[in-house]
Write a protein that holds these residues in place. Sequence first.
Motif, PDB file in Angstrom:
ATOM      1  N   THR A  55       0.826  -1.206   0.000  1.00  0.00           N
ATOM      2  CA  THR A  55       0.000   0.000   0.000  1.00  0.00           C
ATOM      3  C   THR A  55       0.858   1.253   0.000  1.00  0.00           C
ATOM      4  OG1 THR A  55      -1.789  -1.132   1.170  1.00  0.00           O
ATOM      5  CG2 THR A  55      -1.785   1.273   1.256  1.00  0.00           C
ATOM      6  N   SER A  58       2.543   1.529  -3.584  1.00  0.00           N
ATOM      7  CA  SER A  58       1.657   2.024  -4.643  1.00  0.00           C
ATOM      8  C   SER A  58       1.265   3.472  -4.378  1.00  0.00           C
ATOM      9  CB  SER A  58       0.401   1.145  -4.754  1.00  0.00           C
ATOM     10  OG  SER A  58      -0.320   1.111  -3.538  1.00  0.00           O
ATOM     11  N   GLY A  59       1.144   3.838  -3.098  1.00  0.00           N
ATOM     12  CA  GLY A  59       0.826   5.225  -2.756  1.00  0.00           C
ATOM     13  C   GLY A  59       1.943   6.176  -3.152  1.00  0.00           C
ATOM     14  N   PHE A  63       1.619   9.023  -6.007  1.00  0.00           N
ATOM     15  CA  PHE A  63       1.864  10.416  -5.625  1.00  0.00           C
ATOM     16  C   PHE A  63       2.942  11.048  -6.506  1.00  0.00           C
ATOM     17  CE2 PHE A  63       4.305  13.494  -3.023  1.00  0.00           C
ATOM     18  CZ  PHE A  63       3.303  14.446  -2.837  1.00  0.00           C
ATOM     19  N   ALA A 181      -2.578   4.469  -9.275  1.00  0.00           N
ATOM     20  CA  ALA A 181      -3.601   5.124  -8.446  1.00  0.00           C
ATOM     21  C   ALA A 181      -4.712   4.149  -8.093  1.00  0.00           C
ATOM     22  CB  ALA A 181      -4.169   6.339  -9.181  1.00  0.00           C
ATOM     23  N   PHE A 184      -3.480   1.536  -5.680  1.00  0.00           N
ATOM     24  CA  PHE A 184      -3.411   2.125  -4.342  1.00  0.00           C
ATOM     25  C   PHE A 184      -4.769   2.039  -3.659  1.00  0.00           C
ATOM     26  CE2 PHE A 184      -3.312   6.268  -1.803  1.00  0.00           C
ATOM     27  CZ  PHE A 184      -2.683   5.686  -0.708  1.00  0.00           C
ATOM     28  N   ILE A 188      -5.646  -0.050  -0.223  1.00  0.00           N
ATOM     29  CA  ILE A 188      -6.165   0.602   0.983  1.00  0.00           C
ATOM     30  C   ILE A 188      -7.300  -0.206   1.588  1.00  0.00           C
ATOM     31  CG2 ILE A 188      -7.459   2.597   1.835  1.00  0.00           C
ATOM     32  CD1 ILE A 188      -5.928   4.328  -0.137  1.00  0.00           C
TER      33      ILE A 188
END
Length: 255
Positions: A55, A58-59, A63, A181, A184, A188
């Motif tokens: 997580t 990928s975040g 970003f 995105a 991500f 989550i």
Amino acid sequence: MELDLSILLILAAVSLLAGFIDTLAGGGGLLTLPALMLAGLSPVQALATNKLQGTFGSGMAAFTLWRRRRFRIADVRRAFLASLIGSALGTILVQVMHTDILEILVPVVLVIIALYFLFSKGAGQVERAPRVSDKTYERALVPGIGFYDGFFGPGTGSFFALVEVALRGRDLITATARAKALNFASNIASLALFIAGGKVLWATGAVMVAGQLLGARLGAHAVIGGGARLIRPLIVVVCVAMLARYLVTTLGSGA
């Protein structure tokens, strides 16, 4: 459960490499999940802790690519929510259902993805007219892949990228950015449910998060600098590697 410092350092190094690969092509779990299992974690603990570090990876990738203007938040807002919802449903159902059907389906899909990117030389070079509508994409395809990520997981990034290129007509760099995105979002939802179940090993996960963040950041810059010439062959390699893993696992269990 406490792990030796040497094992934690190895896991950090593995997660760094996985974060780099996952950003470009997906499939980083091919490295991190077996590493966690070899470190002595139970299957559920390995899945949960792997989802924690994934997580963050990928975040970070999403970003970085957003800051470099490779996608706009407004363009992925509805798809982001669809991926999140699909993943939540998949994570819930995997606890009460068998994944046997996916053991058959996933290798077939991996072959299709590898062949598509191997032989469709022009795919992803320029934007094309989409082959499916926004509604079909946001209400069926994205939540379906999100569901798969929560239910099973391997190759989710490759699946998102394939849909973006083949059915939505994106260029490969934009497709990869949007895929991170959406991945991500699916991460989550799945992570939240694993945390609620108390399955995450936080100390181990924290070490791997550090590696993932660096690997994902490097991978995001490689996406921008290397472009399709780097992403395309890596997707093929990752799909073939995942297929080989499935075959080895299947043959091993049948022996």
